[in-house]
Design an enzyme around this catalytic site. Sequence first.
Site, short mmCIF file in Angstrom:
data_model
loop_
_atom_site.label_atom_id
_atom_site.label_comp_id
_atom_site.label_asym_id
_atom_site.label_seq_id
_atom_site.Cartn_x
_atom_site.Cartn_y
_atom_site.Cartn_z
N ARG A 242 -39.39 -27.15 -29.58
CA ARG A 242 -39.01 -25.88 -28.98
C ARG A 242 -39.83 -25.69 -27.71
O ARG A 242 -41.02 -26.09 -27.67
CB ARG A 242 -39.31 -24.71 -29.94
CG ARG A 242 -38.34 -24.56 -31.09
CD ARG A 242 -36.98 -24.07 -30.63
NE ARG A 242 -36.05 -23.88 -31.73
CZ ARG A 242 -35.20 -24.80 -32.17
NH1 ARG A 242 -35.14 -25.99 -31.60
NH2 ARG A 242 -34.37 -24.54 -33.16
N GLU A 271 -34.97 -20.76 -21.96
CA GLU A 271 -33.65 -21.39 -21.82
C GLU A 271 -32.58 -20.34 -21.56
O GLU A 271 -32.66 -19.26 -22.13
CB GLU A 271 -33.32 -22.16 -23.11
CG GLU A 271 -34.24 -23.35 -23.30
CD GLU A 271 -34.04 -24.03 -24.64
OE1 GLU A 271 -33.04 -23.74 -25.35
OE2 GLU A 271 -34.89 -24.86 -24.99
N HIS A 289 -31.22 -28.87 -24.02
CA HIS A 289 -31.35 -28.61 -25.46
C HIS A 289 -30.16 -29.23 -26.23
O HIS A 289 -29.40 -28.51 -26.90
CB HIS A 289 -31.44 -27.11 -25.74
CG HIS A 289 -32.06 -26.80 -27.08
ND1 HIS A 289 -32.80 -25.69 -27.35
CD2 HIS A 289 -32.01 -27.49 -28.26
CE1 HIS A 289 -33.19 -25.69 -28.61
NE2 HIS A 289 -32.72 -26.78 -29.18
O1 LIG Z 1 -32.76 -27.49 -31.67
C1 LIG Z 1 -32.03 -27.74 -32.57
C2 LIG Z 1 -32.27 -27.38 -33.93
O2 LIG Z 1 -33.27 -26.71 -34.23
O3 LIG Z 1 -31.45 -27.76 -34.77
#
Ligand SMILES: O=CC(=O)O
Length: 339
Positions: A242, A271, A289
Amino acid sequence: MAAQNPNSLNIDLPTVLIHRLPSFNFPIAARLFTHFHLLDPITSPPTSPALFHSIRALLCVGPTPVTSDTLNHLSSLQIVVGTSAGVDHIDLADCRRRNIAVTNAGTAFSEDAADYAVALLIGVLRRVSASDRYVRGGFWPVNGDYPLGFKLGAKRVGILGLGSIGSEVAKRLAAFGCSIAYFSRKKKASVSFPYYENAIDLAANSDVLIVCCALTDETQHIVSKDVMVALGKEGVIINVGRGPLVDEKQLVGFLVRGELGGAGLDVFENEPNVPKELCELDNVVLSPHCAVLTPESFEALQDVAIANLKAFFSNRPLDKAANGAHALALPVPFNLGSG
Ligand SMILES: O=CC(=O)O
């Protein structure tokens, strides 16, 4: 996602409320539709708000926040089935307090996330994206060969978070001839890789840091200025966890000043906004992402979500044995009660 019209419910199927921001779709939900009534208030607003108070199961799409306020509108809720690996968007403490179970994507995304971490690392070390830009920009015939990149084999890789994604990363990079070490919440008895007590010591003994731990209050900015200093001028940071796991402002400064070797980033603090300084740097590879986004991982995700919802509606425990290889019930007390 188009869900059934709530006014024409098939009462034979258990009802699951979809919780999503309008911008988040859940691309492959076909099999969920065959097992559950999926109510999507965005496409089919319920005629009575009372319907929300009868909902027992919520399917939370992507990082849609599940806050105390969300939970206040769902007084019968017993389970939140998340569709991402991370659960930092869900108020876990409040779910625990209300005895609401929370599940995530389990290991459905782990292999894809790990593949992507390796891709970003090779992309940074061998300058794959920059070389691509060099060729497309017509610079090769004019300027000659592109500057050398760095070898992956024999790099010392430090993994922050040796969960299911981190373990898959370790497996892949060990096969490339890298040495692996890690920092996790605790040392894992089943693993022989060297363990460091904190992120700074791990960084000081690594050429590359791969960030794949969960975002919690404890791990926010775990990749701090001190970690970057410890990693050193040649060091590379890869983040598939993250954005807020890395102090992004510091990272930008370190990269701009040449105090880090490079970075491969799939996630960001704000983001979809990415610091513009990063876009100028050829030793940085950026992506939106998308590390876990493949049709195959969405199929696996459906397996997990269906297994957990089926277990829930048939009063079976949400654990690996009940839900197959991918299922994971997070450690919140789970009490089906009488409902
Ligand atoms: O970032 C993607 C997830 O947490 O599945």
